[in-house]
Design an enzyme around this catalytic site. Structure first.
Site, short mmCIF file in Angstrom:
data_model
loop_
_atom_site.label_atom_id
_atom_site.label_comp_id
_atom_site.label_asym_id
_atom_site.label_seq_id
_atom_site.Cartn_x
_atom_site.Cartn_y
_atom_site.Cartn_z
N SER A 71 64.41 66.37 36.00
CA SER A 71 63.01 66.22 36.14
C SER A 71 62.63 65.12 37.05
O SER A 71 63.62 63.96 37.08
CB SER A 71 62.40 65.74 34.80
OG SER A 71 61.49 64.61 34.83
N ILE B 109 62.45 61.82 39.31
CA ILE B 109 62.78 61.11 40.85
C ILE B 109 64.53 62.03 40.39
O ILE B 109 65.08 62.32 41.88
CB ILE B 109 63.07 59.49 40.75
CG1 ILE B 109 61.91 59.12 41.20
CG2 ILE B 109 64.45 58.97 41.28
CD1 ILE B 109 62.07 57.51 40.34
N SER C 250 64.03 49.88 38.41
CA SER C 250 63.48 49.37 38.72
C SER C 250 62.42 48.07 38.77
O SER C 250 63.29 47.16 38.96
CB SER C 250 62.04 49.55 36.68
OG SER C 250 60.69 49.13 37.22
N TYR D 98 62.17 48.09 28.35
CA TYR D 98 62.59 48.37 29.62
C TYR D 98 63.16 47.93 30.68
O TYR D 98 63.93 48.12 31.23
CB TYR D 98 61.29 49.81 30.39
CG TYR D 98 61.18 49.75 31.12
CD1 TYR D 98 62.29 51.06 31.36
CD2 TYR D 98 60.70 49.00 33.04
CE1 TYR D 98 61.95 51.97 32.56
CE2 TYR D 98 61.02 50.60 33.72
CZ TYR D 98 61.45 51.16 33.86
OH TYR D 98 61.81 52.22 35.45
N LYS E 96 66.52 47.11 32.55
CA LYS E 96 66.72 47.70 34.26
C LYS E 96 68.14 46.66 35.12
O LYS E 96 67.83 46.62 36.14
CB LYS E 96 65.10 47.79 34.67
CG LYS E 96 64.10 49.36 34.48
CD LYS E 96 64.98 50.15 34.28
CE LYS E 96 65.07 51.31 34.36
NZ LYS E 96 66.21 52.80 34.78
N THR F 28 55.65 61.01 38.72
CA THR F 28 56.94 61.83 38.01
C THR F 28 56.73 62.28 36.51
O THR F 28 55.63 61.16 35.64
CB THR F 28 58.30 61.08 37.90
OG1 THR F 28 58.20 59.60 36.55
CG2 THR F 28 59.42 60.53 39.09
N1 LIG Z 1 58.94 57.15 38.27
C1 LIG Z 1 58.47 55.85 39.03
O1 LIG Z 1 57.53 54.82 39.66
C2 LIG Z 1 59.50 55.05 38.56
C3 LIG Z 1 59.59 53.17 38.68
C4 LIG Z 1 61.14 52.38 38.56
C5 LIG Z 1 62.40 53.35 37.99
N2 LIG Z 1 61.89 54.45 37.66
C6 LIG Z 1 63.35 54.61 37.24
O2 LIG Z 1 63.64 56.33 37.95
C7 LIG Z 1 64.22 56.79 36.55
C8 LIG Z 1 63.94 57.86 36.58
O3 LIG Z 1 62.35 57.82 36.38
P1 LIG Z 1 61.59 59.41 36.50
O4 LIG Z 1 60.02 58.68 36.76
O5 LIG Z 1 61.58 60.46 37.58
O6 LIG Z 1 61.17 60.01 35.00
P2 LIG Z 1 61.31 61.03 34.28
O7 LIG Z 1 61.07 62.12 34.88
O8 LIG Z 1 60.72 61.30 32.80
O9 LIG Z 1 62.81 61.27 34.63
C9 LIG Z 1 63.92 61.12 33.07
C10 LIG Z 1 64.85 61.57 32.76
O10 LIG Z 1 65.92 60.76 32.68
C11 LIG Z 1 66.20 61.58 31.20
N3 LIG Z 1 66.56 61.00 30.03
C12 LIG Z 1 65.50 60.37 28.94
N4 LIG Z 1 66.74 60.18 27.80
C13 LIG Z 1 67.90 60.18 28.23
C14 LIG Z 1 68.70 61.05 27.30
N5 LIG Z 1 68.48 60.46 26.55
N6 LIG Z 1 69.76 62.16 28.29
C15 LIG Z 1 70.25 62.42 28.32
N7 LIG Z 1 68.95 61.88 29.60
C16 LIG Z 1 68.00 61.15 29.58
C17 LIG Z 1 65.14 62.54 31.00
O11 LIG Z 1 64.90 64.16 30.88
P3 LIG Z 1 64.76 64.33 29.12
O12 LIG Z 1 63.54 65.02 29.96
O13 LIG Z 1 64.87 65.36 28.80
O14 LIG Z 1 63.48 63.87 28.29
C18 LIG Z 1 64.94 63.49 32.42
O15 LIG Z 1 65.36 63.84 33.35
C19 LIG Z 1 64.39 56.30 35.56
O16 LIG Z 1 65.31 55.52 35.64
C20 LIG Z 1 63.21 54.98 35.91
O17 LIG Z 1 63.84 53.76 35.47
C21 LIG Z 1 61.02 55.15 37.93
#
Ligand SMILES: NC(=O)c1ccc[n+]([C@@H]2O[C@H](COP(=O)([O-])OP(=O)(O)OC[C@H]3O[C@@H](n4cnc5c(N)ncnc54)[C@H](OP(=O)(O)O)[C@@H]3O)[C@@H](O)[C@H]2O)c1
Length: 325
Positions: free
Chosen positions: A51, A53, A182, A208, A212, A243
């Protein structure tokens, strides 16, 4: 000089810098040229790769020729992602999957064993999976779920994969560990005597942010631990990207920032650059955004002091031992 000044200004102003505005401005300034490195023969493991990033980072790495293992907790979602990443892959890059629930210590242990058996050399580990929860929940190991998912599971996974990272580093130095943190980490300090956030009113965004910041502290810890082994450790933040995770965890933020959010691919860019480019391979322990080193602290009282990262690693090891007893 001009380009560097604009970059620093964007970083200081947060909203423009973290949003698509920052990405577009830095791109226009020539700071984000496409990564052009041949990663054929390199083995990359990306968690949360089904999913957002993580999916984009996996696709970008496979497009550079790397073999990529997609790690996630659902085989079904991983298979959908595998098809997408394999479509983007270059040459003979292998795209495989590994089911690991990072919030379960048993699942991390068995998954790490399988990973090492199928990939005895791991060139790049991207600790990307993460959650932001709206209520305080416990993992199967009875550990606060944000901590279990974002820090404890990845900490154990990284420790268990160290032999495979060292094996790759001895053949194709350096190996690299990339922790996806983050910008939210700037808002909170880590309380090592209250890692599970049990002594005060729980807040999802604060829980959270603390995890981070812990990832950034562990980056400094591992950078020192692994300095002699040709393993470079980096943390980064992707800015604000559109995302599935942001849409479901922060619906109001998602609505307000809307079109100013970056694409997931733009959010993943610095991960790919840290995994592939020569320049960051010379620097271990730093925090990056849009391919530049960024400060660790922006608000008084939120930073850590010397030795805190060692205390954190010790506290996490103790927690794992207690949960496994
Ligand atoms: N998007 C942003 O603006 C942003 C900003 C700052 C930091 N981040 C960081 O970027 C990273 C990715 O976030 P995203 O925005 O791409 O979110 P996302 O679309 O929700 O992706 C998160 C991923 O983590 C997986 N995950 C969650 N719990 C898990 C578990 N127990 N075991 C294995 N996998 C697990 C999810 O799998 P499932 O599909 O099974 O839930 C998904 O593949 C995160 O660390 C987030 O903190 C994102």
């Amino acid at each position: 000089m001009f380009s560097s000044a604009v970059d620093s200004l964007l970083d200081l102003t947060i909203a423009p810098g973290f949003s698509r505005v920052g990405w577009s401005a830095r791109r226009a300034l020539g700071q984000l040229e496409p990564v052009q490195v041949d990663l054929t023969g390199r083995n990359c493991v990306v968690t949360g790769a089904n999913s957002g990033i993580g999916l984009e980072a996996a696709s970008q790495l496979a497009a550079l020729g790397a073999n990529v293992v997609l790690v996630g907790r659902s085989l079904e979602r991983l298979e959908v992602a595998r098809t997408r990443v394999a479509d983007d892959a270059s040459g003979g890059a292998a795209v495989t999957t590994e089911v690991i629930d990072l919030a379960s210590l048993d699942s991390v242990r068995t998954g790490a064993s399988r990973l090492i058996a199928s990939n005895p050399e791991i060139d790049v580990l991207v600790n990307n999976a993460g959650v932001l929860l709206d209520s305080r929940q416990l993992s199967v190991d009875q550990i606060e779920l944000t901590l279990a998912t974002n820090v404890l599971g990845p900490f154990l996974l990284t420790e268990l994969l160290r032999p495979a990272l060292a094996a790759a580093a001895s053949l194709r130095p350096p190996a690299r560990i990339i922790n996806v943190s983050s910008g939210g980490m700037y808002s909170e300090a880590v309380k090592i005597d209250n890692l599970q956030y049990s002594d005060e009113k729980w807040s999802g965004s604060a829980a959270y942010a603390r995890t981070k910041r812990m990832q950034v502290m562990l980056t400094e810890y591992w950078a020192r631990q692994l300095a002699g082994q040709e393993i470079v450790v980096s943390s980064m933040h992707p800015g604000w990207a559109d995302t599935p995770g942001v849409e479901s965890s922060l619906p109001t933020f998602h609505k307000i920032v809307g079109k100013a959010l970056r694409t997931p691919a733009e959010g993943a860019d610095t991960i790919t650059w840290l995994a592939a480019a020569d320049a960051p391979a010379q620097i271990s322990g730093s925090f990056w955004h849009d391919r530049r080193q960024r400060p660790l602290n922006r608000r008084p009282g939120t930073g850590s002091t010397a030795g805190d990262d060692e205390l954190l690693a010790k506290a996490l090891s103790d927690l794992i031992a207690a949960a496994s007893a």
